[in-house]
Design a protein around this motif. Structure first.
Motif, PDB file in Angstrom:
ATOM      1  N   LEU A  64      -6.331   6.819   5.244  1.00 11.64           N
ATOM      2  CA  LEU A  64      -7.575   6.075   5.431  1.00 11.64           C
ATOM      3  C   LEU A  64      -7.837   5.087   4.293  1.00 11.64           C
ATOM      4  N   ASP A  65      -7.389   5.401   3.080  1.00 13.61           N
ATOM      5  CA  ASP A  65      -7.585   4.466   1.966  1.00 13.61           C
ATOM      6  C   ASP A  65      -6.853   3.156   2.239  1.00 13.61           C
ATOM      7  N   VAL A  66      -5.616   3.265   2.719  1.00 14.96           N
ATOM      8  CA  VAL A  66      -4.825   2.064   3.017  1.00 14.96           C
ATOM      9  C   VAL A  66      -5.480   1.278   4.137  1.00 14.96           C
ATOM     10  N   LEU A  67      -5.910   1.979   5.180  1.00 17.11           N
ATOM     11  CA  LEU A  67      -6.525   1.308   6.319  1.00 17.11           C
ATOM     12  C   LEU A  67      -7.841   0.639   5.928  1.00 17.11           C
ATOM     13  N   GLU A  68      -8.605   1.310   5.093  1.00 15.82           N
ATOM     14  CA  GLU A  68      -9.874   0.736   4.640  1.00 15.82           C
ATOM     15  C   GLU A  68      -9.642  -0.563   3.872  1.00 15.82           C
ATOM     16  N   ALA A  69      -8.613  -0.568   3.049  1.00 16.62           N
ATOM     17  CA  ALA A  69      -8.320  -1.754   2.242  1.00 16.62           C
ATOM     18  C   ALA A  69      -7.772  -2.906   3.076  1.00 16.62           C
ATOM     19  N   SER A  70      -7.344  -2.620   4.310  1.00 22.97           N
ATOM     20  CA  SER A  70      -6.705  -3.657   5.132  1.00 22.97           C
ATOM     21  C   SER A  70      -7.709  -4.593   5.792  1.00 22.97           C
ATOM     22  N   VAL A  71      -8.948  -4.171   5.898  1.00 22.26           N
ATOM     23  CA  VAL A  71      -9.973  -4.970   6.563  1.00 22.26           C
ATOM     24  C   VAL A  71     -10.860  -5.610   5.499  1.00 22.26           C
TER      25      VAL A  71
END
Length: 313
Positions: free
Chosen positions: A117-124
């Motif tokens: 989720l950390d990676v996904l959060e940083a992607s947006v």
């Protein structure tokens, strides 16, 4: 999170909200043979946003189910949509050695999303720091509902009827299961031979969930009629609700996408009801102080020409 205008399941919740989306976000998955591609959608503003991880039906991808994903994101959720290995966008042939394990890899996809989720959060752009990791739900349609159900506690029986590994995830505290297949005792010979993972046990599916079934959904995988799709409600313990949609077939009115050819029961009104009720259910399940679900249930019960019926236990 609550909004007074969500109380009537037959009316728009509120004015359109700007949604930001990023795709593909690629999560390395060396053990999978293909890196995991994910779409992340979220409202442009607001904080403490709960998460819905959505598992698509057979052949679909992160690009499907816009009627649900767009609506949820516009109503305060971060919606995460992985592309599973059965997606037509990947073109993996049936004879691929991973095929017998795709049902299990699908579950691992959802777990990988939660792990990253950390990676996904940083992607947006602009999403960092706005996700509430204590409020996570899973949802899915058809095969995706089967995938999601395992994180809620459902298990797959082996050939001797013994429940397999417990793949439930304590990070997930609610679920929405759309057109989820029923017990494996009623499979057709083809399904029994080729889809051995369609032998669920719902006895340990204790996480709160809304199960949505169409009363005209007749599966070629089962020897039973549409009531097969109510098994997940009937045979699971705990806090469950069942929405039975009148006249609905497997696409439940068209949730896989706008103007989708495989939708045989197109009904914008039915899709709108699913949008409203799933949103209300998840808001209340993830925020118990929210009264939207109770109000939505009352609105459906009092509707002069209801599109479905609700029952809860």
């Amino acid at each position: 999170m609550s909004d007074s205008n969500t109380t009537n399941a037959h009316e728009p919740a509120f004015a359109p909200t700007t949604v930001v989306s990023a795709k593909p976000v690629v999560l390395p998955a060396p053990d999978r043979g293909e890196d995991l591609q994910v779409r992340v959608s979220a409202p442009a503003t607001g904080g403490n946003l709960p998460v819905i991880v959505f598992s698509h039906g057979f052949g679909w991808s992160m690009n499907g189910y816009a009627p649900l994903a767009d609506f949820w994101a516009a109503h305060g959720f971060v919606v995460v949509q992985p592309t599973h290995l059965d997606s037509r966008t990947l073109g993996i042939p049936h004879e691929d050695p991973r095929t017998p394990r795709i049902w299990r890899i699908r579950i691992e996809d959802l777990t990988r999303v939660l792990d990253e989720l950390d990676v996904l959060e940083a992607s947006v752009p602009g999403l960092r720091g706005r996700i509430d990791r204590s409020r996570i739900a899973v949802a899915g349609h058809s095969w995706g509902a089967q995938t999601a159900s395992t994180l809620l506690g459902a298990r797959v029986l082996d050939s001797d009827g013994v429940p397999g590994e417990d793949l439930s995830d304590p990070r997930v505290t609610a679920g929405v299961l759309l057109a989820l297949t029923g017990l494996g005792d009623d499979l057709t010979p083809f399904a029994a031979e080729n889809l051995p993972f369609l032998r669920p046990s719902f006895g340990t599916m204790t996480t709160p969930a809304l199960i949505v079934a169409g009363d005209n959904d007749r599966s070629t995988l089962s020897t039973r009629g549409p009531d097969w799709f109510t098994d997940p409600y009937t045979h699971s313990p705990g806090d469950k609700s069942l929405l039975t949609l009148f006249g609905a077939e497997h696409s439940l009115g068209g949730i896989p996408g706008y103007e989708v050819a495989e939708t045989t029961d197109e009904s914008p009104a039915r899709v709108a009801l699913i949008q409203q009720l799933t949103t209300a259910f998840l808001r209340t399940a993830l925020h118990p102080e929210d009264t939207g679900w109770k109000a939505a249930v009352t609105a459906l019960e009092n509707a002069p020409d209801p599109l479905g019926k609700l029952q809860s236990k």
